[in-house]
Design a protein around this motif. Structure first.
Motif, PDB file in Angstrom:
ATOM      1  N   PRO A  46       0.822  -1.207   0.000  1.00 13.60           N
ATOM      2  CA  PRO A  46       0.000   0.000   0.000  1.00 13.60           C
ATOM      3  C   PRO A  46       0.861   1.266   0.000  1.00 13.60           C
ATOM      4  N   VAL A  47       0.392   2.265  -0.752  1.00 14.82           N
ATOM      5  CA  VAL A  47       1.104   3.540  -0.866  1.00 14.82           C
ATOM      6  C   VAL A  47       0.115   4.690  -0.940  1.00 14.82           C
ATOM      7  N   GLY A  48       0.562   5.842  -0.496  1.00 10.80           N
ATOM      8  CA  GLY A  48      -0.100   7.102  -0.796  1.00 10.80           C
ATOM      9  C   GLY A  48       0.661   7.693  -1.969  1.00 10.80           C
ATOM     10  N   VAL A  49      -0.031   8.276  -2.931  1.00 13.98           N
ATOM     11  CA  VAL A  49       0.615   8.744  -4.166  1.00 13.98           C
ATOM     12  C   VAL A  49       0.245  10.201  -4.427  1.00 13.98           C
ATOM     13  N   THR A  50       1.220  10.954  -4.910  1.00 18.22           N
ATOM     14  CA  THR A  50       0.951  12.285  -5.436  1.00 18.22           C
ATOM     15  C   THR A  50       1.595  12.395  -6.812  1.00 18.22           C
ATOM     16  N   VAL A  51       0.772  12.778  -7.781  1.00 13.64           N
ATOM     17  CA  VAL A  51       1.228  13.073  -9.138  1.00 13.64           C
ATOM     18  C   VAL A  51       0.641  14.431  -9.484  1.00 13.64           C
ATOM     19  N   GLY A  52       1.493  15.402  -9.700  1.00 11.92           N
ATOM     20  CA  GLY A  52       1.000  16.751  -9.967  1.00 11.92           C
ATOM     21  C   GLY A  52       0.169  17.242  -8.796  1.00 11.92           C
ATOM     22  N   SER A  53      -1.076  17.639  -9.054  1.00 14.32           N
ATOM     23  CA  SER A  53      -1.960  18.108  -7.985  1.00 14.32           C
ATOM     24  C   SER A  53      -2.898  17.022  -7.488  1.00 14.32           C
ATOM     25  N   SER A  54      -2.737  15.790  -7.970  1.00 13.35           N
ATOM     26  CA  SER A  54      -3.611  14.680  -7.591  1.00 13.35           C
ATOM     27  C   SER A  54      -2.954  13.801  -6.537  1.00 13.35           C
ATOM     28  N   SER A  55      -3.723  13.456  -5.503  1.00 17.29           N
ATOM     29  CA  SER A  55      -3.246  12.542  -4.462  1.00 17.29           C
ATOM     30  C   SER A  55      -4.302  11.476  -4.217  1.00 17.29           C
ATOM     31  N   TRP A  56      -3.874  10.241  -3.964  1.00 19.27           N
ATOM     32  CA  TRP A  56      -4.786   9.133  -3.700  1.00 19.27           C
ATOM     33  C   TRP A  56      -4.010   7.999  -3.050  1.00 19.27           C
ATOM     34  N   ARG A  57      -4.742   6.950  -2.645  1.00 20.83           N
ATOM     35  CA  ARG A  57      -4.146   5.753  -2.056  1.00 20.83           C
ATOM     36  C   ARG A  57      -4.368   4.585  -3.003  1.00 20.83           C
ATOM     37  N   THR A  58      -3.340   3.753  -3.140  1.00 14.87           N
ATOM     38  CA  THR A  58      -3.412   2.574  -3.997  1.00 14.87           C
ATOM     39  C   THR A  58      -2.346   1.601  -3.524  1.00 14.87           C
ATOM     40  N   SER A  59      -1.934   0.698  -4.378  1.00 17.02           N
ATOM     41  CA  SER A  59      -0.840  -0.226  -4.075  1.00 17.02           C
ATOM     42  C   SER A  59       0.090  -0.285  -5.269  1.00 17.02           C
ATOM     43  N   ILE A  60       1.356  -0.582  -4.990  1.00 19.94           N
ATOM     44  CA  ILE A  60       2.307  -0.890  -6.049  1.00 19.94           C
ATOM     45  C   ILE A  60       2.435  -2.403  -6.108  1.00 19.94           C
ATOM     46  N   PHE A  61       2.859  -2.913  -7.265  1.00 20.18           N
ATOM     47  CA  PHE A  61       2.922  -4.351  -7.487  1.00 20.18           C
ATOM     48  C   PHE A  61       4.266  -4.743  -8.072  1.00 20.18           C
ATOM     49  N   PRO A  62       4.781  -5.917  -7.699  1.00 16.16           N
ATOM     50  CA  PRO A  62       6.032  -6.370  -8.313  1.00 16.16           C
ATOM     51  C   PRO A  62       5.789  -6.740  -9.775  1.00 16.16           C
ATOM     52  N   ASP A  63       6.763  -6.451 -10.615  1.00 14.55           N
ATOM     53  CA  ASP A  63       6.699  -6.781 -12.042  1.00 14.55           C
ATOM     54  C   ASP A  63       7.955  -7.578 -12.377  1.00 14.55           C
ATOM     55  N   ALA A  64       7.808  -8.881 -12.496  1.00 13.28           N
ATOM     56  CA  ALA A  64       8.960  -9.758 -12.736  1.00 13.28           C
ATOM     57  C   ALA A  64       9.688  -9.401 -14.027  1.00 13.28           C
ATOM     58  N   ALA A  65       8.951  -8.980 -15.043  1.00 12.01           N
ATOM     59  CA  ALA A  65       9.577  -8.657 -16.331  1.00 12.01           C
ATOM     60  C   ALA A  65      10.521  -7.464 -16.217  1.00 12.01           C
ATOM     61  N   ARG A  66      10.177  -6.507 -15.364  1.00 13.24           N
ATOM     62  CA  ARG A  66      11.003  -5.304 -15.204  1.00 13.24           C
ATOM     63  C   ARG A  66      11.929  -5.391 -13.993  1.00 13.24           C
ATOM     64  N   GLY A  67      11.685  -6.367 -13.117  1.00 15.85           N
ATOM     65  CA  GLY A  67      12.534  -6.544 -11.952  1.00 15.85           C
ATOM     66  C   GLY A  67      12.317  -5.521 -10.855  1.00 15.85           C
ATOM     67  N   GLY A  68      11.182  -4.836 -10.859  1.00 13.36           N
ATOM     68  CA  GLY A  68      10.894  -3.836  -9.839  1.00 13.36           C
ATOM     69  C   GLY A  68       9.402  -3.724  -9.624  1.00 13.36           C
ATOM     70  N   TYR A  69       9.001  -2.654  -8.987  1.00 20.00           N
ATOM     71  CA  TYR A  69       7.586  -2.411  -8.745  1.00 20.00           C
ATOM     72  C   TYR A  69       7.010  -1.489  -9.809  1.00 20.00           C
ATOM     73  N   VAL A  70       5.695  -1.606 -10.005  1.00 26.52           N
ATOM     74  CA  VAL A  70       4.976  -0.715 -10.907  1.00 26.52           C
ATOM     75  C   VAL A  70       3.808  -0.099 -10.156  1.00 26.52           C
ATOM     76  N   LEU A  71       3.505   1.146 -10.522  1.00 21.94           N
ATOM     77  CA  LEU A  71       2.416   1.905  -9.919  1.00 21.94           C
ATOM     78  C   LEU A  71       1.297   2.053 -10.939  1.00 21.94           C
ATOM     79  N   PRO A  72       0.085   1.550 -10.628  1.00 24.01           N
ATOM     80  CA  PRO A  72      -1.028   1.758 -11.552  1.00 24.01           C
ATOM     81  C   PRO A  72      -1.461   3.225 -11.540  1.00 24.01           C
ATOM     82  N   LEU A  73      -1.799   3.737 -12.706  1.00 32.08           N
ATOM     83  CA  LEU A  73      -2.234   5.132 -12.819  1.00 32.08           C
ATOM     84  C   LEU A  73      -3.633   5.142 -13.428  1.00 32.08           C
TER      85      LEU A  73
END
Length: 98
Positions: A46-73
């Motif tokens: 779980p994460v709190g996210v801010t992009v520009g003037s928008s803020s919300w709560r969501t989750s990041i997920f592991p992405d095996a193909a990229r070897g890191g986490y991804v954030l849904p937008l």
């Protein structure tokens, strides 16, 4: 843990919908991975996210193909902030530690 990062928005096509994600850099993903936390569905964090003037709560997920986490937008944020596939997006994450 507060982190700031940027990544290029990409589209992932599923059978019914298109999903859009921002990949987190490898070093940011490694830092997040080091914090012990209870397991959650799909390895989400779980994460709190801010992009520009928008803020919300969501989750990041592991992405095996990229070897890191991804954030849904979600669409409402993409539209409000004028973000399209292929754009570099700066994000601020409040990563939950537990």
């Amino acid at each position: 843990m507060i982190v700031e990062a940027s990544g290029v928005l990409f589209r992932w096509e599923s059978r019914r919908d298109d999903w859009y994600f921002i990949p987190l850099p490898a070093e940011v993903s490694a830092d997040i991975r080091e914090v012990p936390r209870p397991g959650r569905g799909f390895g989400s964090i779980p994460v709190g996210v801010t992009v520009g003037s928008s803020s919300w709560r969501t989750s990041i997920f592991p992405d095996a193909a990229r070897g890191g986490y991804v954030l849904p937008l979600k669409r409402s944020v993409r539209e409000r902030e004028g973000i399209s596939e292929g754009d570099t997006v700066s994000v601020r994450l409040d990563v939950q530690d537990g």
